[in-house]
Design an enzyme around this catalytic site. Structure first.
Site, PDB file in Angstrom:
ATOM      1  N   GLU A   1      32.967  10.847  46.953  1.00 31.41           N
ATOM      2  CA  GLU A   1      33.130   9.521  46.361  1.00 31.41           C
ATOM      3  C   GLU A   1      34.445   8.911  46.840  1.00 31.41           C
ATOM      4  OE1 GLU A   1      31.898   8.832  42.298  1.00 31.41           O
ATOM      5  OE2 GLU A   1      33.833   7.879  41.902  1.00 31.41           O
TER       6      GLU A   1
ATOM      7  N   ARG B   1      27.060   0.922  33.612  1.00 24.80           N
ATOM      8  CA  ARG B   1      27.490  -0.139  32.703  1.00 24.80           C
ATOM      9  C   ARG B   1      28.878  -0.647  33.095  1.00 24.80           C
ATOM     10  NH1 ARG B   1      29.661   0.907  26.772  1.00 24.80           N
ATOM     11  NH2 ARG B   1      31.442   1.421  28.069  1.00 24.80           N
TER      12      ARG B   1
ATOM     13  N   GLN C   1      30.258  12.858  35.246  1.00 31.46           N
ATOM     14  CA  GLN C   1      31.688  12.629  35.154  1.00 31.46           C
ATOM     15  C   GLN C   1      32.385  13.963  35.469  1.00 31.46           C
ATOM     16  OE1 GLN C   1      33.628  10.182  31.832  1.00 31.46           O
ATOM     17  NE2 GLN C   1      33.705  12.247  31.058  1.00 31.46           N
TER      18      GLN C   1
HETATM   19  P1  FAD Z   1      25.688   3.598  29.562  1.00 30.61           P
HETATM   20  O1  FAD Z   1      24.675   4.545  30.056  1.00 30.61           O
HETATM   21  O2  FAD Z   1      25.256   2.211  29.284  1.00 30.61           O
HETATM   22  O3  FAD Z   1      26.362   4.234  28.280  1.00 30.61           O
HETATM   23  C1  FAD Z   1      27.546   3.693  27.697  1.00 30.61           C
HETATM   24  C2  FAD Z   1      27.610   4.086  26.222  1.00 30.61           C
HETATM   25  O4  FAD Z   1      26.596   3.376  25.503  1.00 30.61           O
HETATM   26  C3  FAD Z   1      27.350   5.560  25.949  1.00 30.61           C
HETATM   27  O5  FAD Z   1      28.173   5.934  24.876  1.00 30.61           O
HETATM   28  C4  FAD Z   1      25.869   5.619  25.557  1.00 30.61           C
HETATM   29  O6  FAD Z   1      25.590   6.713  24.704  1.00 30.61           O
HETATM   30  C5  FAD Z   1      25.718   4.280  24.836  1.00 30.61           C
HETATM   31  N1  FAD Z   1      24.381   3.680  24.966  1.00 30.61           N
HETATM   32  C6  FAD Z   1      23.576   3.641  26.036  1.00 30.61           C
HETATM   33  N2  FAD Z   1      22.454   2.935  25.779  1.00 30.61           N
HETATM   34  C7  FAD Z   1      22.571   2.495  24.508  1.00 30.61           C
HETATM   35  C8  FAD Z   1      21.747   1.709  23.640  1.00 30.61           C
HETATM   36  N3  FAD Z   1      20.559   1.222  24.044  1.00 30.61           N
HETATM   37  N4  FAD Z   1      22.185   1.459  22.373  1.00 30.61           N
HETATM   38  C9  FAD Z   1      23.377   1.951  21.930  1.00 30.61           C
HETATM   39  N5  FAD Z   1      24.190   2.704  22.709  1.00 30.61           N
HETATM   40  C10 FAD Z   1      23.790   2.970  23.958  1.00 30.61           C
HETATM   41  N6  FAD Z   1      32.989   2.639  36.374  1.00 30.61           N
HETATM   42  C11 FAD Z   1      33.256   1.568  37.162  1.00 30.61           C
HETATM   43  O7  FAD Z   1      33.762   0.560  36.665  1.00 30.61           O
HETATM   44  N7  FAD Z   1      32.978   1.588  38.506  1.00 30.61           N
HETATM   45  C12 FAD Z   1      32.401   2.658  39.111  1.00 30.61           C
HETATM   46  O8  FAD Z   1      32.162   2.639  40.314  1.00 30.61           O
HETATM   47  C13 FAD Z   1      32.113   3.814  38.313  1.00 30.61           C
HETATM   48  N8  FAD Z   1      31.556   4.908  38.844  1.00 30.61           N
HETATM   49  C14 FAD Z   1      31.227   5.988  38.031  1.00 30.61           C
HETATM   50  C15 FAD Z   1      30.594   7.101  38.606  1.00 30.61           C
HETATM   51  C16 FAD Z   1      30.261   8.190  37.813  1.00 30.61           C
HETATM   52  C17 FAD Z   1      29.577   9.384  38.441  1.00 30.61           C
HETATM   53  C18 FAD Z   1      30.569   8.186  36.422  1.00 30.61           C
HETATM   54  C19 FAD Z   1      30.238   9.372  35.558  1.00 30.61           C
HETATM   55  C20 FAD Z   1      31.190   7.093  35.848  1.00 30.61           C
HETATM   56  C21 FAD Z   1      31.524   5.977  36.642  1.00 30.61           C
HETATM   57  N9  FAD Z   1      32.140   4.836  36.110  1.00 30.61           N
HETATM   58  C22 FAD Z   1      32.428   3.763  36.911  1.00 30.61           C
HETATM   59  C23 FAD Z   1      32.525   4.808  34.688  1.00 30.61           C
HETATM   60  C24 FAD Z   1      31.438   4.199  33.792  1.00 30.61           C
HETATM   61  O9  FAD Z   1      31.272   2.835  34.107  1.00 30.61           O
HETATM   62  C25 FAD Z   1      31.902   4.365  32.345  1.00 30.61           C
HETATM   63  O10 FAD Z   1      31.867   5.722  31.994  1.00 30.61           O
HETATM   64  C26 FAD Z   1      31.181   3.509  31.311  1.00 30.61           C
HETATM   65  O11 FAD Z   1      31.941   3.575  30.106  1.00 30.61           O
HETATM   66  C27 FAD Z   1      29.763   3.957  30.975  1.00 30.61           C
HETATM   67  O12 FAD Z   1      28.898   3.728  32.016  1.00 30.61           O
HETATM   68  P2  FAD Z   1      27.336   4.221  31.919  1.00 30.61           P
HETATM   69  O13 FAD Z   1      26.671   3.642  33.088  1.00 30.61           O
HETATM   70  O14 FAD Z   1      27.259   5.673  31.722  1.00 30.61           O
HETATM   71  O15 FAD Z   1      26.925   3.467  30.577  1.00 30.61           O
END
Ligand code: FAD
Length: 283
Positions: free
Chosen positions: A16, A107, A172
């Site tokens: 990455e 997200r 993560q």
């Molecule tokens: P989601 O899957 O939407 O989850 C976020 C939170 O909401 C979780 O607590 C989940 O339990 C909850 N949730 C999900 N769906 C619902 C629902 N329907 N109702 C209520 N709660 C819900 N960030 C960046 O800005 N840029 C990047 O390039 C980036 N790359 C990443 C790469 C990896 C491998 C990882 C692990 C993280 C990365 N992140 C990045 C960080 C990530 O954006 C954050 O961790 C963010 O807070 C959550 O993203 P997510 O896509 O997992 O969110």
């Protein structure tokens, strides 16, 4: 090539990187990409700024360049929380124009002051992206997402990612493999069948680790605490111990059947080089 097809053939080793802040054409950044590509990773993923504007085009340009100029498959991260439909449409068009096939749909974190919140969760982005034809992946959290108090609910949300079209997951960073194994067992139990690649970040300094713990909530096993305490004032020894820890962590993950490994390179090819060399030594 779609990453889902790569996962069918092997357990990929991926890197990455994040887009540089300055000029994309800077020699130093292309030197970074050239050095990383010499290590022949199965793909390189490029992070994306969660801001609704500013810098996001770099992700698409870089992910396109990794494929075209370096012959390595790429994956562009795409965040949605600070975007509306119009902004997302522009992001998608840029990814198509750059020839990007794989997207890690996320997200992202809320930017204070941002008013564009058409999408609230990664799943919503995945559903929106389905007709676009990308191979989609998602993020997952072996120790639970920091905002979610209930690990069971976090897992259910993960299952929703698969339902929404995710074909692979990347975790993560974590330092305790036991957390990953427990997480995988629980995820498989509730029907998550897609590949889950563990993300590994070597420790390089105490400040880096403190930052990580506060932003993502990863727990620190005593072996890490010992390394940090022992080598706090010796950066070279700390770096070496950090790489050694990452190598043994990866060795254990591979031995236990993990779906590849994703190395957070922090744009430092030497880190990836040292880890891969260490892994060769372990085999
Ligand atoms: P989601 O899957 O939407 O989850 C976020 C939170 O909401 C979780 O607590 C989940 O339990 C909850 N949730 C999900 N769906 C619902 C629902 N329907 N109702 C209520 N709660 C819900 N960030 C960046 O800005 N840029 C990047 O390039 C980036 N790359 C990443 C790469 C990896 C491998 C990882 C692990 C993280 C990365 N992140 C990045 C960080 C990530 O954006 C954050 O961790 C963010 O807070 C959550 O993203 P997510 O896509 O997992 O969110």
């Amino acid at each position: 090539m779609r990453l889902a097809d790569i996962f069918k053939q092997k357990k990929p080793i991926s890197f990455e990187i994040f887009p540089p802040k300055g000029e994309l054409s800077t020699e130093s950044f292309h030197a970074t990409l050239a050095a990383l590509s010499k290590l022949s990773p199965d793909y390189i993923s490029v992070t994306c700024s969660a801001g609704g504007s500013g810098g996001r085009e770099r992700t698409a340009v870089l992910a396109g360049s990794i494929r075209k100029d370096y012959g390595i498959e790429s994956c562009a991260h795409l965040t949605c929380i600070n975007s509306d439909e119009q902004m997302l449409r522009e992001d998608v068009q840029r990814l198509h124009d750059a020839g990007v096939e794989n997207v890690l749909a996320l997200r992202g974190d809320v930017i204070p002051g941002s008013t564009a919140h058409t999408f609230h969760y990664a799943c919503e982005l995945m559903r929106r992206l389905q007709p676009e034809g990308f191979c989609m992946g998602g993020a997952c959290y072996p120790e639970g997402h920091i905002e979610c108090a209930d690990p069971a609910e976090d897992l259910r949300r993960l299952y929703e990612k698969q339902e929404a079209g995710a074909e692979f997951l990347v975790t993560q960073l974590f330092f305790d493999n036991a957390c990953f194994y427990r997480f995988i067992e629980n995820a498989r139990r509730i029907g998550v069948t897609i590949p889950v690649t563990p993300g590994v970040m070597p420790i390089l300094s105490k400040a880096q680790i403190e930052r990580m713990i506060f932003t993502c909530g990863a727990s620190l096993p005593s072996a890490i605490i010992r390394i940090l305490t022992r080598y706090e004032n010796d950066p070279d020894a700390l770096r070496k111990a950090g790489i050694d820890y990452a190598v043994s962590q990866i060795g254990d993950l591979m031995k236990n059947g993990a779906d590849g490994v994703h190395i957070y390179t922090m744009n430092r090819p030497q880190i990836a080089t040292d880890i891969l060399e260490g892994m060769r030594g372990c085999r």
